[in-house]
Design an enzyme around this catalytic site. Sequence first.
Site, PDB file in Angstrom:
ATOM      1  N   ILE B  14      -3.004   0.702  -1.638  1.00 47.92           N
ATOM      2  CA  ILE B  14      -1.725   0.564  -0.937  1.00 47.92           C
ATOM      3  C   ILE B  14      -0.788  -0.225  -1.830  1.00 47.92           C
ATOM      4  O   ILE B  14      -0.759  -1.443  -1.782  1.00 47.92           O
ATOM      5  CB  ILE B  14      -1.914  -0.160   0.420  1.00 47.92           C
ATOM      6  CG1 ILE B  14      -2.951   0.583   1.286  1.00 47.92           C
ATOM      7  CG2 ILE B  14      -0.589  -0.252   1.157  1.00 47.92           C
ATOM      8  CD1 ILE B  14      -3.112   0.021   2.683  1.00 47.92           C
ATOM      9  N   HIS B  15      -0.049   0.450  -2.694  1.00 53.95           N
ATOM     10  CA  HIS B  15       0.837  -0.297  -3.589  1.00 53.95           C
ATOM     11  C   HIS B  15       2.222  -0.443  -2.966  1.00 53.95           C
ATOM     12  O   HIS B  15       2.414  -0.135  -1.790  1.00 53.95           O
ATOM     13  CB  HIS B  15       0.846   0.297  -4.999  1.00 53.95           C
ATOM     14  CG  HIS B  15       1.538   1.598  -5.129  1.00 53.95           C
ATOM     15  ND1 HIS B  15       2.898   1.698  -5.169  1.00 53.95           N
ATOM     16  CD2 HIS B  15       1.064   2.856  -5.233  1.00 53.95           C
ATOM     17  CE1 HIS B  15       3.235   2.972  -5.287  1.00 53.95           C
ATOM     18  NE2 HIS B  15       2.147   3.690  -5.323  1.00 53.95           N
TER      19      HIS B  15
END
Lengths: 574, 88
Positions: B14-15
Amino acid sequence: MKEFKGIAASDGVAIASAFRLTEPDLSFKKRSITNASDEIKRLYAAIDVSKDELLTIQQRTLEDLGSNEAGVFKAHVTILSDPEMLNRVKSTIEKEKVNAEYAMNKVSDGYIKIFNSMTDNEYIRQRSTDIRDVTKRVLSHLLGVPLVDPALIHHKVIIIAHDLTPSNTAQFVPTYVKGIVSDMGGRTSHSAIMSRSLEIPAVVGFKGDLSEIKNGDTVIVDGSTGNIIVNPTEAQKDEFTQKQVDYRKRRSQLANFKNETTSSSDGKHPIIAANIGTLDDLDGAIENGAEGIGLFRTEFLYMDSNHLPTEDEQFNVYKTVLEKMDHKPVIIRTADIGGDKDLPYLDVPKEANPFLGYRAIRMSLDKPEIFRTQLRALLRASAFGNLSIMFPMITTINELKKAKSILDQERIKLIREKVRVKPIRIGIMVEVPAAAILADQFANEVDFMSIGTNDLIQYIMAADRGNRMVSYLYQPYNPAVLRLVKHIIDACHDNNLPAYMCGEMAGDQMAIPILVGMGLNEFSMSASSILKSRALIKHLDSREMVTLANKAVTMASTTEEVTAFIHQATNSQQ
Amino acid sequence: MEKRQYNIIAETGIHARPATLLVQTASKFNSDITLEYQEKSVNLKSIMGVMSLGVGQSAAVTITADGDDEKEAIDAISETMKAEGLTE
């Protein structure tokens, strides 16, 4: 009227009003407070103004630059709306009875520390920059010191700055930023490279006191000579307006050469390719009609990062270059990293003589795991275009054989894994005199050679090209250099191999006639030199250039004599 | 209370971008929404919280929503996860 000098960094002439891009002083003291709720009100007021400002900037950026650039500011707004972060700042004010500046900074430092410690997640780690930027903005409003936002510039300006950072150049709107003056750096500083790729006239290394230029002063920047005139006379304005017109005329004449194949007047077709260092440079290369990429330096993958680039990260970059070049030849050089570059995640000791030390292929062969990752990424990318691989700093045949055998091992592994790999041409960068002298032997082991003149010249002349005291020895037209260059090109041709050049010399308007005469097959240069070089070659008769080249290597004993031969030969061609 | 588990398939976890979108989606709802990963739980309406978890590839995460619109919230979040390529 005042005149100044600096280093000419990006061609062209600009006249506009000065816009000083200065870092505001955001220093503050930790203070004890008595009324926490007043302090929190002050905090919220600063946050609200910051958010409003960011929404304006986001809107402007979206209109002027596009959604990618605007995305950064959207992220900033999200951070400022973060309920957890605001609660932390609030409770710091309440519990520690401290001023809002201190509380805000403390909480943001805490997050930055967490993010920086996430060594396995580059994407998140980069967000520390966003937190820092947002904190600066809130602090500026708490302290009542205005921030300077390049994105809000809405009239034509000359940017006056100490140095430019990638984050503020990303906000420049080319329509409004007409010229750049900075007092840092040389032709290879970030400001200089960036202004060339945006084609904005620029002078760097300003000699004098930048604070003598005030906001709103009329400034003339001549990026071809390095001259700066502040508040010019009417006569000077006219003179430089004319220069501007002439420059644009010449540019548009050159633009006609963009889609032409390079050709000498007698129909020889050397290729003019581009040297690139990043993906941003690629657009400039295509825009200027490069017939290929003669040198893709892959160091930026290692330098602009806090970790060794992964195979996938590299693969994506290589694939993009190959696809964008649309089957035109692309030569990618394996990493030239080592003692002269500071890579925090790699333990490479500082050396007394980094140019003679542990770098490039020497390091690759010593740290094969890093080398193998790059080779795998390259092999996988080969399916997407016309790829050649080049090894830097090759000195001995054994180094080359080792490098090739590692490449073969990785190729076989990938084929076993059923990954598509296309045939790749293998070459060396000839930049060490030992390899140059032995070029005929190296010819048996490669598909091409590319002469890296920047290093080759400093090794031939034994003169550090970064040392001003000996810069007079950096002589591309010295007969000693020319003899060795000719020896390499002849060795290639005797073995039916093409000879390329990817150093500064390949784009040097004085050297090109001689190199055409030596039969160089590819000239690889910075994108901005491509069109004028193509225009120059069109006027040259390669047979007469053969005579010139032979004269230069057999009859001349000094750089000056060579220069005189070149003038003689080219004047008769005009 | 609505609770759902997800396996993150995106290579980068989850950037920043999907994190921003998840937070924006969660913020539209009244419910308290949390994201749990490796026994740590954060407010899904907090971008700093979400990013400080450092959710990587192949991570198993749990999202819990508690409030009057908990069901709609979880559905919307699941959709965002899918659209961003975080889950299948």
